[in-house]
Design a protein around this motif. Structure first.
Motif, short mmCIF file in Angstrom:
data_model
loop_
_atom_site.label_atom_id
_atom_site.label_comp_id
_atom_site.label_asym_id
_atom_site.label_seq_id
_atom_site.Cartn_x
_atom_site.Cartn_y
_atom_site.Cartn_z
N TYR A 62 8.88 16.17 28.32
CA TYR A 62 7.52 16.22 28.08
C TYR A 62 6.89 14.91 28.53
O TYR A 62 5.57 14.18 29.80
N ASN A 92 8.28 12.61 30.46
CA ASN A 92 9.22 12.92 31.64
C ASN A 92 8.26 13.74 32.79
O ASN A 92 7.42 12.67 33.83
N ARG A 93 7.88 14.85 32.22
CA ARG A 93 7.21 15.19 33.08
C ARG A 93 5.19 14.20 33.33
O ARG A 93 4.76 14.35 34.52
N ALA A 94 5.13 13.61 32.50
CA ALA A 94 3.83 13.18 32.99
C ALA A 94 4.26 12.05 33.18
O ALA A 94 3.02 11.21 34.07
N ARG A 95 5.58 11.09 32.98
CA ARG A 95 5.69 9.85 34.16
C ARG A 95 5.48 10.39 35.56
O ARG A 95 5.05 9.51 36.36
N ALA A 96 6.45 11.88 35.24
CA ALA A 96 6.13 12.33 37.04
C ALA A 96 4.72 12.63 37.84
O ALA A 96 5.31 12.32 39.35
N ARG A 97 4.10 12.38 36.31
CA ARG A 97 2.80 13.27 37.24
C ARG A 97 1.98 11.74 37.52
O ARG A 97 0.79 11.30 37.56
N GLY A 98 2.68 10.14 37.30
CA GLY A 98 2.07 9.15 37.69
C GLY A 98 1.18 8.26 36.46
O GLY A 98 0.91 7.49 37.21
N HIS A 99 1.47 8.62 35.50
CA HIS A 99 0.97 7.72 34.39
C HIS A 99 2.49 7.17 33.83
O HIS A 99 3.89 7.01 33.69
N ALA A 128 1.83 8.26 29.02
CA ALA A 128 3.07 9.02 28.90
C ALA A 128 2.70 9.45 27.46
O ALA A 128 3.14 10.66 26.72
#
Length: 411
Positions: free
Chosen positions: A356, A358-365, A370
């Motif tokens: 959860y 890592n996916r937030a970081r991948a979206r640029g947060h 995140a």
């Protein structure tokens, strides 16, 4: 639990809390002032306040803070207490004039009149049990002591950087037991010069040093560091070092005592099994989560009400075609700190939390954003466990099991 459509006896009261005295105002159903008073923050003053409210038939009181002796006195007298935050009161002053000046008696009127006019949006205060309140105070006290310890450790580090740099990087933490014990015995460069790898190894053995670093490596760190003050100047500076070390030893000891007390209080609490079951919650972190969320289920009828108070839900502002989603400033800061602290560490023990995040970081947060996103997800899980009085079970966490299955397939 909601307020009745109309106030009992058609009167409401507001109390502006201060350190030394409290202003109270009573208004009738038409918003007219019925009576005002100011009482001292003493036992007799609080009794006088209750008597004043009773004489005018008041059953509901609005106030700006949810705890303390005034709240305890009002609840013990059987009065309904409604909490209206200081930020809301600040904004509500504009209803009654454009000056916006802060005045205790005027704020008491604003509180009383808001309780009269905005009843459908307000909820009476439902206090937590005594054991939850006691646990909350212990956790907050420990957090304050930890902040003091960090501040004093930074001061000691800055001091040693000028008079004894070799002691700073010798051990991992400047406020660890072995580091403080070392500075008690070797508080100057002159005393540290007596050490050899063999002497340092013998001294560490006597102290029960459990670190894995070879004494020769530690001695080399002393030699590689810049030379500190020597002679008379070093002796005078040693008194400052001793002061910081003594203060740190006291803080470390008191933090341990409070941690032990928190551990006992947590064991005795009926909701302990819910929060100790969370990944990486530990004992103190679980106690903080329990204490800040509380034990009153009616206070949070939905997961969203909990996430908003914890500051984990974003704040949306919309005007015409413009829509902005930003950081939620107005929230319970203590609750947000406890939830974010837990969420940040949970990703190291829970594959779903890691995914959860890592996916937030991948979206640029960024990291902080995140973690708040993960905290919001965790709060929904915690709320359901809390409402159902169930411990967190990874086996029944379907999102976690899906992540584990996907990772096993990929492997």
């Amino acid at each position: 639990m909601t307020l009745p459509e109309t106030a009992p006896n058609d009167v409401t009261a507001g109390i502006d809390w201060a350190r030394d005295d409290h202003a109270a105002c009573i208004v009738n159903g038409r918003g007219r002032k019925v009576a005002t008073t100011t009482v001292e923050h003493t036992a007799s003053g609080l009794r006088e306040l209750v008597g004043f409210l009773r004489r005018h038939g008041v059953d509901e009181v609005a106030i700006e803070r949810p705890d303390g002796p005034v709240i305890d006195t009002l609840l013990a007298a059987g009065l309904s207490v409604v909490v209206i935050s200081p930020n809301q009161v600040k904004n509500l002053r504009g209803r009654y004039g454009s000056a916006g000046n802060k005045d205790d008696r005027f704020d008491a009127y604003v509180l009383a009149d808001t309780l009269r006019t905005d009843r459908t949006r307000l909820r009476p205060l439902i206090p937590d049990r005594d054991d939850t309140v006691a646990l909350r105070r212990a956790c907050r006290a420990r957090k304050d002591l930890v902040k003091h310890r960090v501040a004093v450790a930074n001061q000691l580090r800055a001091h040693l950087r000028n008079v004894f740099p070799g002691a700073i990087g010798l051990f991992r933490d400047i406020d660890s037991e072995i580091s403080l014990t070392f500075l008690t015995r070797f508080d100057t460069q002159d005393r540290a010069d007596w050490l050899t790898p063999q002497r340092l190894g013998g001294w560490l053995t006597k102290q029960g040093y459990s670190g894995r670093t070879d004494p020769a490596v530690l001695h080399a760190r002393l030699l590689d560091a810049p030379r500190g003050a020597t002679g008379i100047h070093a002796t005078t500076q040693a008194a400052i070092t001793a002061s910081y070390v003594t203060l740190l030893l006291t803080l470390v000891e008191q933090i341990k005592i409070l941690s032990t007390q928190i551990d006992r209080q947590l064991d005795a609490h009926t909701d302990a099994h819910i929060f100790t079951s969370l990944p990486k919650a530990g004992r103190v972190r679980a106690a903080r989560l329990l204490a800040e969320i509380g034990d009153c289920r009616a206070r949070f009828p939905t997961p969203e009400s909990l996430t908003c108070l914890a500051g984990a839900a974003p704040s949306t502002r919309q005007s015409g075609k413009h829509r902005a989603v930003g950081f939620r400033w107005s929230c319970d800061k203590q609750l947000r700190d406890a939830v974010v602290d837990f969420a940040a560490d949970s990703r190291h023990a829970n594959p779903w939390a890691a995914d959860y995040y890592n996916r937030a970081r991948a979206r640029g947060h960024d990291h902080a954003h995140a973690v708040r996103i993960l905290a919001r997800a965790w709060l929904h899980i915690i709320w359901h466990c809390w409402q159902d009085n169930l411990a967190y079970n990874p086996e029944t966490h379907r999102a976690l099991q899906r992540v584990i299955t996907q990772q096993n397939k990929a492997a």
